[in-house]
Design an enzyme around this catalytic site. Structure first.
Site, PDB file in Angstrom:
ATOM      1  N   GLU A   1      -7.962  -0.343 -28.250  1.00  0.00           N
ATOM      2  CA  GLU A   1      -7.045   0.769 -28.030  1.00  0.00           C
ATOM      3  C   GLU A   1      -7.034   1.689 -29.238  1.00  0.00           C
ATOM      4  OE1 GLU A   1      -3.543  -1.574 -27.246  1.00  0.00           O
ATOM      5  OE2 GLU A   1      -2.879  -1.505 -29.314  1.00  0.00           O
TER       6      GLU A   1
ATOM      7  N   GLN B   1       0.895  -8.418 -32.342  1.00  0.00           N
ATOM      8  CA  GLN B   1       0.041  -8.857 -31.234  1.00  0.00           C
ATOM      9  C   GLN B   1      -1.425  -8.615 -31.516  1.00  0.00           C
ATOM     10  OE1 GLN B   1       0.163  -5.259 -28.207  1.00  0.00           O
ATOM     11  NE2 GLN B   1       2.237  -5.818 -28.768  1.00  0.00           N
TER      12      GLN B   1
ATOM     13  N   ARG C   1       1.017 -12.238 -28.043  1.00  0.00           N
ATOM     14  CA  ARG C   1       2.044 -12.030 -29.066  1.00  0.00           C
ATOM     15  C   ARG C   1       2.038 -13.209 -30.030  1.00  0.00           C
ATOM     16  NH1 ARG C   1       5.494 -11.606 -24.589  1.00  0.00           N
ATOM     17  NH2 ARG C   1       5.273  -9.498 -23.771  1.00  0.00           N
TER      18      ARG C   1
HETATM   19 ZN    ZN Z   1      -1.634  -3.456 -28.568  1.00  0.00          ZN
END
Ligand code: ZN
Length: 375
Positions: free
Chosen positions: A174, A154, A251
């Site tokens: 992230e 992803q 995705r």
């Molecule tokens: Zn991720």
């Protein structure tokens, strides 16, 4: 004698300089006074004006807020989150949203004046308690992920792309701290394409093995994943994740898996092509370490959206909030935290927020924590 401005959850002890300053701030805000010139003036407001919300009673403070996680079943999840003292629901539980204030899941506050509210509700009500900067919504989302199987390959968009294409959602940068990894565990981090054409062609022709870059993983590793980075957590990884408060995932490949009803999960090929950074550039962050007495702090990230710190405590140690963030999870061991003279037991799996009303505090025990904050 202990005083409190009740709504603000603030208290003061005579002679405590930090608390005097804090109470001054609170009074200025609450009573719309321009400024409080000196300490006598402060006592004048408290004693003579008899501002009604000041009490001399033991109080519930909002200096530390404990959170109850929310859990999410995932096709790739397992039962490893039980290791964090969580009473998880049946099924393959993939995610514990331990510090979450998102519309798709929000942690519940377990103590203090805000007890019973979700973190999302609490942030809407009293944002100044949680962040120094102003945001439309709580800025970060912290999870523990149990990847018993591969997650889909992803990518996440940047803020600008998400705002336009995902109804005002944030983008998602992230990072992962590896809590545990099975032998030979790995993840996908980046791709080999040199140009956008090559990248798009590899996707159209499904040349996954050539396209994805795989990396071996071991306990204690840390990965920073800016928006636009192609990635997937591999099977056998237990991960602590700090990210922007967003749930937008594109995705590109899901191993042709189907759920119990035989359905495949949706792919987002065109959006993946739009937002993936080509060529891939690996970001390797410097890890600075400092050790004072019984505490060792490792700076894992100090980047655009967040700072993340690993905190190792052995014995009694002062936790300086400015150096370690305000969002914490205990990831190993147990002990105590003392905030403004109140001692709380903490153990593996517990997450808490030190609010803007809390100054420094004391930790005691044998523990590993991760602390993070918004930047
Ligand atoms: Zn991720």
């Amino acid at each position: 004698m202990l005083f409190k401005v009740k709504q603000e959850g603030c208290y003061i002890r005579r002679g405590d300089k930090n608390n005097v300053e804090r109470l001054k701030d609170t009074l200025i805000r609450k009573c719309t006074i321009d400024k409080i010139a000196n300490i006598n003036f402060l006592w004048y407001y408290i004693n003579v004006m008899k501002i009604e919300n000041i009490y001399d009673e033991e109080i519930v403070m909002d200096t530390i807020i404990f959170l109850e996680p929310v859990f999410a079943e995932r096709i790739w999840g397992g039962r490893n989150l039980e290791k964090f003292n969580y009473d998880i629901p049946e099924g393959n539980i993939g995610e514990a949203w331990v510090i979450a204030a998102h519309e798709n899941g929000s942690s519940l506050i377990k103590n203090g004046d805000l007890k019973g509210l979700t973190l999302k509700e609490a942030y809407e009500k009293r944002p100044e308690l949680f962040t120094k900067k102003k945001y439309d919504k709580f800025p970060l989302l912290v999870k523990i992920l149990d990847a018993s199987d591969y997650l889909s390959v992803q990518v996440h968009p940047e803020d600008d792309y998400a705002r336009v294409n995902e109804n005002g959602e944030l983008g998602k940068t992230e990072c992962w701290y590896v809590l545990d990894a099975k032998e030979n565990a790995e993840l996908i981090y980046g791709h080999t394409a040199k140009t956008k054409e090559e990248f798009n062609r590899s996707i159209d022709e499904e040349k996954w093995d050539d396209l994805f870059i795989r990396e071996k993983v071991k306990k204690g590793d840390f990965f920073y994943i800016p928006a636009g980075t192609l990635h997937a957590i591999g099977a056998g990884n237990l991960i602590y994740e700090v990210q922007q408060n967003s749930d937008t995932t594109y995705r590109v490949y899901d191993y042709d898996r189907t759920d119990k009803d035989g359905n495949k999960r949706e792919l987002h090929i065109e959006k993946t092509k739009d937002v993936t950074m080509v060529p891939f550039e690996k970001v390797q962050l410097e890890q600075e370490v400092y050790e004072v007495g019984n505490i060792k702090v490792t700076q894992l990230a100090e980047e655009r959206y967040f700072g993340v710190y690993k905190i190792e405590v052995s014995g009694e140690a002062e936790l300086t909030k400015n150096d370690t963030g305000n969002l914490f999870t205990v990831l190993e061991g147990q002990g105590r935290i003392k905030v403004e003279d109140i001692v709380y037991d903490i153990k593996k799996g517990d997450s808490f927020i030190l609010t803007t009303q809390c100054n420094d505090c004391l930790l005691d025990g044998e523990m590993l924590l991760i602390g993070s904050y918004d930047r």
